[in-house]
Design a protein around this motif. Structure first.
Motif, PDB file in Angstrom:
ATOM      1  N   PRO A 172       0.848  -1.204   0.000  1.00 25.15           N
ATOM      2  CA  PRO A 172       0.000   0.000   0.000  1.00 25.15           C
ATOM      3  C   PRO A 172       0.879   1.248   0.000  1.00 25.15           C
ATOM      4  CG  PRO A 172       0.126  -0.926   2.208  1.00 25.15           C
ATOM      5  CD  PRO A 172       0.907  -1.852   1.317  1.00 25.15           C
ATOM      6  N   VAL A 173       0.591   2.178  -0.884  1.00 26.35           N
ATOM      7  CA  VAL A 173       1.419   3.380  -1.014  1.00 26.35           C
ATOM      8  C   VAL A 173       0.548   4.606  -1.245  1.00 26.35           C
ATOM      9  CG1 VAL A 173       3.587   2.337  -1.813  1.00 26.35           C
ATOM     10  CG2 VAL A 173       1.730   2.752  -3.439  1.00 26.35           C
ATOM     11  N   VAL A 174       1.160   5.767  -1.015  1.00 31.06           N
ATOM     12  CA  VAL A 174       0.490   7.046  -1.231  1.00 31.06           C
ATOM     13  C   VAL A 174       1.580   8.070  -1.531  1.00 31.06           C
ATOM     14  CG1 VAL A 174       0.590   7.912   1.151  1.00 31.06           C
ATOM     15  CG2 VAL A 174      -1.354   8.519  -0.324  1.00 31.06           C
ATOM     16  N   ALA A 175       1.233   9.148  -2.208  1.00 29.72           N
ATOM     17  CA  ALA A 175       2.204  10.198  -2.491  1.00 29.72           C
ATOM     18  C   ALA A 175       2.696  10.824  -1.195  1.00 29.72           C
ATOM     19  CB  ALA A 175       1.571  11.265  -3.387  1.00 29.72           C
ATOM     20  N   LEU A 198      -7.530   4.519  -5.309  1.00 28.92           N
ATOM     21  CA  LEU A 198      -7.366   4.400  -6.756  1.00 28.92           C
ATOM     22  C   LEU A 198      -7.460   2.918  -7.124  1.00 28.92           C
ATOM     23  CD1 LEU A 198      -4.337   6.854  -7.136  1.00 28.92           C
ATOM     24  CD2 LEU A 198      -6.789   7.377  -7.062  1.00 28.92           C
ATOM     25  N   VAL A 199      -8.459   2.582  -7.905  1.00 26.48           N
ATOM     26  CA  VAL A 199      -8.807   1.181  -8.154  1.00 26.48           C
ATOM     27  C   VAL A 199      -8.726   0.875  -9.646  1.00 26.48           C
ATOM     28  CG1 VAL A 199     -10.631  -0.550  -7.934  1.00 26.48           C
ATOM     29  CG2 VAL A 199     -10.320   1.161  -6.143  1.00 26.48           C
ATOM     30  N   ARG A 228      -2.842   4.810 -13.402  1.00 28.77           N
ATOM     31  CA  ARG A 228      -3.066   4.843 -11.952  1.00 28.77           C
ATOM     32  C   ARG A 228      -1.799   5.287 -11.228  1.00 28.77           C
ATOM     33  NH1 ARG A 228      -4.934  -0.019  -7.867  1.00 28.77           N
ATOM     34  NH2 ARG A 228      -2.952  -0.906  -8.535  1.00 28.77           N
ATOM     35  N   LEU A 229      -0.637   4.837 -11.692  1.00 30.72           N
ATOM     36  CA  LEU A 229       0.619   5.253 -11.065  1.00 30.72           C
ATOM     37  C   LEU A 229       0.815   6.756 -11.205  1.00 30.72           C
ATOM     38  CD1 LEU A 229       3.301   4.671  -9.688  1.00 30.72           C
ATOM     39  CD2 LEU A 229       4.257   4.088 -11.929  1.00 30.72           C
ATOM     40  N   ALA A 234       0.681  11.919  -8.303  1.00 24.26           N
ATOM     41  CA  ALA A 234       0.149  13.288  -8.246  1.00 24.26           C
ATOM     42  C   ALA A 234      -0.650  13.551  -6.978  1.00 24.26           C
ATOM     43  CB  ALA A 234      -0.723  13.550  -9.471  1.00 24.26           C
ATOM     44  N   GLY A 235      -0.863  12.511  -6.159  1.00 21.57           N
ATOM     45  CA  GLY A 235      -1.515  12.709  -4.873  1.00 21.57           C
ATOM     46  C   GLY A 235      -3.024  12.620  -4.877  1.00 21.57           C
TER      47      GLY A 235
END
Length: 324
Positions: A172-175, A198-199, A228-229, A234-235
């Motif tokens: 699991p990741v996030v900007a 984001l799916v 999606r990446l 871009a957050g």
């Protein structure tokens, strides 16, 4: 007229043009010079066109001859490819390798294997489809692909045969500038629910009714992994991503790996299988490619690099839900 033109005559034409004279062509082809001259006279008679200007020494190609030389090279090359392909098929090499590959599969590894494949089977045409979710299986069902690399879905297909290849770990990741990145972990479900997830969505109908992996109350859907990446960086939200696609971004500080409470004791991964129709097994080239990919995965693990993790049969469904 063209029925009297032979491949041997075209090969002689090419030899004369490349060596510069009839005598040099005779030495290359291990024939007497008179045979070379006779072959060119027969070709000119068959085409009713002067190919060489013999007014001087050595003879030179006419304007028409230069054009016909290009055609001759094309015809001879095509004939050689035809022969090589027929020999390959006689040796149980499929006439063409069509692959449908899930986008989560590591591209550098696949490219390295396909490059090695092209060196081992230089005459083999390859068609590559990069798909997501139900895409690879749909290509198999449509008869477009002969071999697919993906995580089998619970679609109930009985005519497909699958063998495990490797598992792709997801995290699991996030900007780094997203609000979730500033939250102190471990993150609970109620915290995640308030943020956009984001799916990936399926272009096919094979996964209709499957909604596993969605945690957030708000979702943005994407048809491909690359888009999606971009939106992840871009957050716009958070999601699970294959580790090989985000490890550089994490190391550079562009993304942050999330510490999720319910995930702390588990590793999530996609069990990638090589899948084909039962009545349409891979030929020699397809088997060679799968063996090469296995060697590369094994070498990656032996080197201690971030490697795919094995998935147990009992964990396949719960891990697959993390695709969101």
């Amino acid at each position: 007229m063209l029925d009297r033109v032979t491949l041997d005559q075209l090969r002689v034409l090419i030899a004369v043009a490349e060596t510069g004279s009839f005598s040099a062509a005779a030495r290359r082809l291990r024939r007497v010079q008179s045979a070379i001259s006779q072959s060119m006279q027969s070709l000119e008679a068959a085409l009713e066109t002067a190919i060489f200007d013999r007014s001087g020494k050595p003879p030179k190609l006419t304007d028409a001859g230069r054009v016909l030389l290009g055609d001759a090279r094309h015809v001879v090359h095509s004939a050689e490819m035809l022969k090589a392909r027929a020999e390959s098929m006689a040796a149980e090499v499929e006439p063409e390798l069509t692959l449908a590959v899930d986008a989560v599969f590591p591209s550098p590894m696949l490219m390295a294997s396909l490059k090695a494949l092209s060196e081992t089977f230089p005459c083999l045409p390859v068609t590559l489809f990069t798909e997501g979710l139900g895409g690879p299986e749909q290509r198999l069902r449509d008869g477009v692909a002969r071999l697919a690399l993906y995580a089998p879905l619970p679609t109930g297909a009985q005519d497909l045969e699958a063998e495990f290849l490797a598992s792709i770990t997801v995290v699991p990741v996030v900007a780094a500038h997203h609000p979730l990145a500033a939250e102190s972990g471990p993150l609970t479900r109620d915290v995640l629910e308030r943020q956009v997830q984001l799916v990936l969505t399926d272009r096919t109908s094979l996964t209709a009714g499957l909604s596993g992996g969605i945690v957030s109350l708000r979702v943005w859907r994407f048809a491909d992994l690359g888009s999606r990446l971009d939106y992840l960086l871009a957050g716009f939200g958070w999601c699970y991503m294959p580790v090989h696609l985000v490890e550089e971004h994490i190391a550079a500080g562009r993304l942050k790996r999330l510490d999720i409470k319910e995930d702390r004791s588990r590793v999530f991964s996609f069990p990638i299988h090589a899948v084909h129709e039962r009545a349409r097994a891979p030929g020699r080239a397809g088997r060679w490619l799968l063996d090469d990919l296995r060697r590369r995965f094994a070498a990656t693990e032996a080197a201690g690099e971030p490697a795919p993790r094995a998935a147990t049969a009992s964990g396949v469904m719960s891990r697959r839900r993390r695709r969101g």
